[in-house]
Design a protein around this motif. Structure first.
Motif, PDB file in Angstrom:
ATOM      1  N   ASP A  39      31.089  55.173 -11.941  1.00 10.29           N
ATOM      2  CA  ASP A  39      31.642  55.573 -10.649  1.00 10.29           C
ATOM      3  C   ASP A  39      30.723  56.557  -9.933  1.00 10.29           C
ATOM      4  O   ASP A  39      30.557  56.479  -8.709  1.00 10.29           O
TER       5      ASP A  39
ATOM      6  N   ASP B  22      30.426  50.245  -3.286  1.00  8.43           N
ATOM      7  CA  ASP B  22      31.716  50.060  -3.958  1.00  8.43           C
ATOM      8  C   ASP B  22      31.486  49.751  -5.438  1.00  8.43           C
ATOM      9  O   ASP B  22      30.395  49.356  -5.851  1.00  8.43           O
ATOM     10  N   ILE B  23      32.545  49.910  -6.209  1.00  8.62           N
ATOM     11  CA  ILE B  23      32.504  49.558  -7.624  1.00  8.62           C
ATOM     12  C   ILE B  23      33.784  48.818  -7.977  1.00  8.62           C
ATOM     13  O   ILE B  23      34.869  49.165  -7.489  1.00  8.62           O
ATOM     14  N   ASP B  24      33.637  47.769  -8.792  1.00  9.91           N
ATOM     15  CA  ASP B  24      34.815  46.980  -9.167  1.00  9.91           C
ATOM     16  C   ASP B  24      34.492  46.224 -10.456  1.00  9.91           C
ATOM     17  O   ASP B  24      33.363  46.266 -10.944  1.00  9.91           O
ATOM     18  N   PHE B  25      35.476  45.534 -10.987  1.00  5.74           N
ATOM     19  CA  PHE B  25      35.262  44.704 -12.162  1.00  5.74           C
ATOM     20  C   PHE B  25      34.286  43.592 -11.800  1.00  5.74           C
ATOM     21  O   PHE B  25      34.493  42.858 -10.835  1.00  5.74           O
ATOM     22  N   ASP B  26      33.221  43.491 -12.571  1.00  5.19           N
ATOM     23  CA  ASP B  26      32.163  42.530 -12.292  1.00  5.19           C
ATOM     24  C   ASP B  26      32.451  41.237 -13.059  1.00  5.19           C
ATOM     25  O   ASP B  26      32.565  41.269 -14.288  1.00  5.19           O
TER      26      ASP B  26
ATOM     27  N   GLU C 249      42.698  47.048 -21.772  1.00  4.12           N
ATOM     28  CA  GLU C 249      42.425  47.671 -20.473  1.00  4.12           C
ATOM     29  C   GLU C 249      41.277  48.669 -20.579  1.00  4.12           C
ATOM     30  O   GLU C 249      40.446  48.772 -19.678  1.00  4.12           O
TER      31      GLU C 249
ATOM     32  N   LYS D 223      37.484  48.392 -18.753  1.00  2.00           N
ATOM     33  CA  LYS D 223      36.878  49.417 -17.894  1.00  2.00           C
ATOM     34  C   LYS D 223      35.360  49.345 -17.935  1.00  2.00           C
ATOM     35  O   LYS D 223      34.674  49.684 -16.963  1.00  2.00           O
TER      36      LYS D 223
ATOM     37  N   THR E  11      33.551  46.919 -17.701  1.00  2.00           N
ATOM     38  CA  THR E  11      33.024  45.856 -16.848  1.00  2.00           C
ATOM     39  C   THR E  11      32.971  46.277 -15.381  1.00  2.00           C
ATOM     40  O   THR E  11      32.626  45.464 -14.520  1.00  2.00           O
ATOM     41  N   ARG E  12      33.324  47.525 -15.094  1.00  2.00           N
ATOM     42  CA  ARG E  12      33.253  48.014 -13.713  1.00  2.00           C
ATOM     43  C   ARG E  12      31.789  48.356 -13.409  1.00  2.00           C
ATOM     44  O   ARG E  12      31.208  49.257 -14.006  1.00  2.00           O
TER      45      ARG E  12
ATOM     46  N   GLU F 205      28.470  47.676  -6.859  1.00  2.00           N
ATOM     47  CA  GLU F 205      28.096  46.505  -6.067  1.00  2.00           C
ATOM     48  C   GLU F 205      26.569  46.432  -5.917  1.00  2.00           C
ATOM     49  O   GLU F 205      25.916  47.425  -5.601  1.00  2.00           O
TER      50      GLU F 205
END
Length: 253
Positions: free
Chosen positions: A92, A101-105, A123, A127, A129-130, A133
């Motif tokens: 992050d 941005d950052i999200d699950f890839d 879960e 995490k 895998t975040r 971008e």
């Protein structure tokens, strides 16, 4: 890579900064094993590790350090803080440093789905895998959860075996510079006896770095002199001058 590319790269100086992230390093709970390994690894590639910083698991500190280091050096490497726990905030922070941005890839998710048995991709593990971008994944041959590369910043795990595997994965992608060469002269003398001569030799040989390291063996002080240069001919001349200075100092005793 072509021979022409290799020759061209061999003439440049390639630099790196290393950012070690984690409260556990600063508290002493975990003893860092990555700094020395990375320094030797990069030296073998012809990349100069110019700076190492250690910062806590604080987003603002990570962002500040990443942005400073990536502006200063050809490459930045980080270790730590990309695991599954609540205090693993490196991904992050890197996203914030780059303003993305950052999200699950999906690529990273697929890797872990293929690795963990059905129902074991928790879960917490997800995490990992975040990914910011625009980042490329760094292969993790040990535990599969990937690191990532964005810009000139390479984000790796803190566990030594995993970091080392990630280094092996990214090494072929790195530009390499002219390798630093070194030779050692052992002086059976205290450092003070040759300090003046070493300074004169250093001043007379730009492009050479001379380090002297006092030691005590069986109660007798002696000195190890390390001469470093990227120019082999210059290195040979400076090393010869150091050897002559040591011989002269021994003879005068």
């Amino acid at each position: 890579m072509s021979k022409d590319q290799t020759a061209e790269q061999g003439q440049e100086t390639v630099t790196a900064g290393f950012l070690v992230i984690g409260d556990e390093i600063l508290s002493g709970r975990t003893k860092d094993k990555n700094i020395g390994y990375l320094a030797e690894y990069l030296t073998e590639l012809g990349i100069d590790l110019a700076e190492v910083r250690v910062v806590p698991d604080v987003e603002e500190r990570i962002v500040e350090a990443v942005n400073d280091l990536r502006a200063r050096y050809t490459y930045v490497f980080t270790s730590g803080g990309i695991g599954p726990t609540h205090d693993d905030i490196t991904a992050d922070a890197i996203a914030k440093a780059f303003g993305v941005d950052i999200d699950f890839d999906p690529r990273a998710v697929a890797i872990l789905k293929n690795f963990y048995p059905e129902g074991q991709l928790t879960e917490a593990r997800l995490k990992m895998t975040r990914i910011p971008e625009g980042a490329d994944l760094i292969e993790n041959a040990v535990s599969k959860a990937p690191g990532f590369r964005i810009g000139n910043v390479h984000v790796m795990a803190g566990i030594p075996s995993i970091m080392q595997a990630m280094l092996d994965a990214i090494a072929p992608t790195l530009r390499t510079g002219r390798k630093m060469l070194s030779r050692t002269v052992n002086a059976d003398l205290p450092e003070s006896r040759i300090a003046g001569a070493l300074k004169d030799i250093q001043d007379a040989h730009p492009g050479v770095m001379i380090g002297s390291y006092p030691r005590s063996i069986d109660g007798r002080f002696n000195t190890q002199v390390v001469v470093r240069s990227r120019d082999e001919e210059l290195l040979t001349r400076a090393t010869g001058a150091v050897a002559d200075a040591v011989a002269a100092a021994v003879k005068s005793e």
